[in-house]
Every structure is written in C-alpha cells, then in structure tokens.
Design an enzyme around this catalytic site. Structure first.
Site, PDB file in Angstrom:
ATOM      1  N   THR A   1      38.858  67.038  -5.107  1.00 16.74           N
ATOM      2  CA  THR A   1      39.066  65.671  -4.606  1.00 16.74           C
ATOM      3  C   THR A   1      38.126  65.310  -3.452  1.00 16.74           C
ATOM      4  OG1 THR A   1      41.348  65.673  -5.374  1.00 16.74           O
ATOM      5  CG2 THR A   1      40.791  64.060  -3.678  1.00 16.74           C
TER       6      THR A   1
ATOM      7  N   LYS B   1      44.883  64.931  -6.287  1.00 15.93           N
ATOM      8  CA  LYS B   1      45.498  66.166  -5.798  1.00 15.93           C
ATOM      9  C   LYS B   1      44.799  67.399  -6.382  1.00 15.93           C
ATOM     10  CE  LYS B   1      50.003  63.909  -5.462  1.00 15.93           C
ATOM     11  NZ  LYS B   1      50.187  63.885  -4.052  1.00 15.93           N
ATOM     12  N   CYS B   2      43.494  67.397  -6.325  1.00 20.03           N
ATOM     13  CA  CYS B   2      42.679  68.450  -6.930  1.00 20.03           C
ATOM     14  C   CYS B   2      41.826  69.116  -5.851  1.00 20.03           C
ATOM     15  CB  CYS B   2      41.788  67.810  -8.004  1.00 20.03           C
ATOM     16  SG  CYS B   2      40.580  68.906  -8.768  1.00 20.03           S
ATOM     17  N   GLY B   3      41.472  70.355  -6.068  1.00 22.01           N
ATOM     18  CA  GLY B   3      40.583  71.038  -5.132  1.00 22.01           C
ATOM     19  C   GLY B   3      39.217  70.369  -5.028  1.00 22.01           C
TER      20      GLY B   3
END
Length: 189
Positions: free
Chosen positions: A69, A65-67
């Site tokens: 990803t 859930k990361c920018g």
C-alpha cells in the site's frame, strides 16, 4: 497490349488485396487497445479510456490494507511529475487478495486522500481475477485480447504499462516500485 492490360489488372488486384489485408490488420489492432473500455470512477461517473489517446498510462490494482500500500506514495509522485508530459496513472481498487480492500468507494477515496494525498484517477472497485474478472483486466491479462502477452494478476499493486496508442507494453509485478528506473525510463521515452 493484351499482356500489358493483363499485367496491370493483376497488379491492381494484388495491391487491392494487400490494402484490404492491411486495413483488416489495422482494424484488429485498434480493437486490441485500451480505448475500447468505459468504466466508472470512484464517484460513479463514467470514464472513457479513449480520452487517454496520446498518453502513456500505468494501470495498477490497489488495496488499502496491503504490505505494498505505501506504493500509493510513489504512484502519486510519478503522476504529479509526469502528468503534464503525456502520462497518467489509473488505479483500480480490488479485493481479490486476502480481503485487503474491503471498503466502499467512499472509504477508499478517504483513505487514499488522507494517507497518501492521491490525486490520480481511481476507478470503481472491481475484480482483477477469477470468474468475475472485469473486462478491462481480461484485456490486460489475455494475449488473445491485448495482442501482446498473457499474464496473471498475482497480487495487489501489479502494474500494466500502456503506450500512447493504447496498446499493452509491459507488466511489472508488485515488488517493482512505481518509481523503478525501468518504469521511469519508459515514461520519459
């Protein structure tokens, strides 16, 4: 004759001392390799890093859930392109940054396969910083353990390059994409 014998004995002792020093240095460098580590993969099966001898390795801490990803896509692409040419990617899911990897190993596996078709090896979820930092990340981030440099894991998708002898070569932070020229050129060397 006594002088010649004395000189020969001195040379022998000097060479013997040099050889012992070299052996200690080689032994110390061997302990500064990634090959000393055994971890579990996402399925709970043991993974021995010594099985990677002779391969270049990109180790990366991942999160779902990361920018950053979407870098899974580039990681998978370079893995597929170079896996038969002495290269691999090893992913370590970690929940150290804003709770961006909250899932279980099963959740992580499902997410990676469904969204990015990931086939490169992914290990058990670990901690990559703080008091509970995994031993392998202690090695990657501490010069006294890796023999090359200190670094700090600043965010998800930080990349550590390991050479064919298991030694740390370089660290790239999250903004450097897995297929950046500096990484791809290193893989091809």
């Amino acid at each position: 004759m006594k002088n010649l014998l004395f000189i020969m004995c001195s040379v022998f002792l000097l060479l013997n001392g040099f050889t012992q020093a070299q052996n200690k240095k080689t032994k110390a460098m061997d302990t500064k390799s990634i090959y000393q580590f055994k971890v579990n993969n996402l399925y709970g099966e043991p993974f021995d890093f010594s099985t990677l001898k002779g391969k270049k390795v990109l180790i990366v801490n991942t999160a779902s859930k990361c920018g950053f990803t979407p870098q899974y896509e580039q990681l998978e692409a370079i893995y597929k392109e170079y896996k038969d040419k002495g290269f691999t990617v090893i992913g370590f899911p970690a929940n150290n940054f804003n709770g961006q990897e909250p899932g279980t190993n099963k959740d992580i596996e499902t997410f990676c396969k469904i969204n990015y078709g990931v086939t490169f090896p992914i290990m058990d979820k670990i901690s990559v910083k703080g008091k509970d930092m995994s031993p392998i990340y202690q090695f990657l981030t501490q010069k006294e353990k890796n023999g090359v440099k200190d670094s700090e894991v600043k965010w998800n998708f930080q990349k550590y390059l390991i050479d064919e002898k298991g030694h740390l070569v370089e660290v790239y932070y999250s903004k450097t994409k897995p297929d950046a020229p500096e990484i791809v050129n290193w893989i091809k060397q």
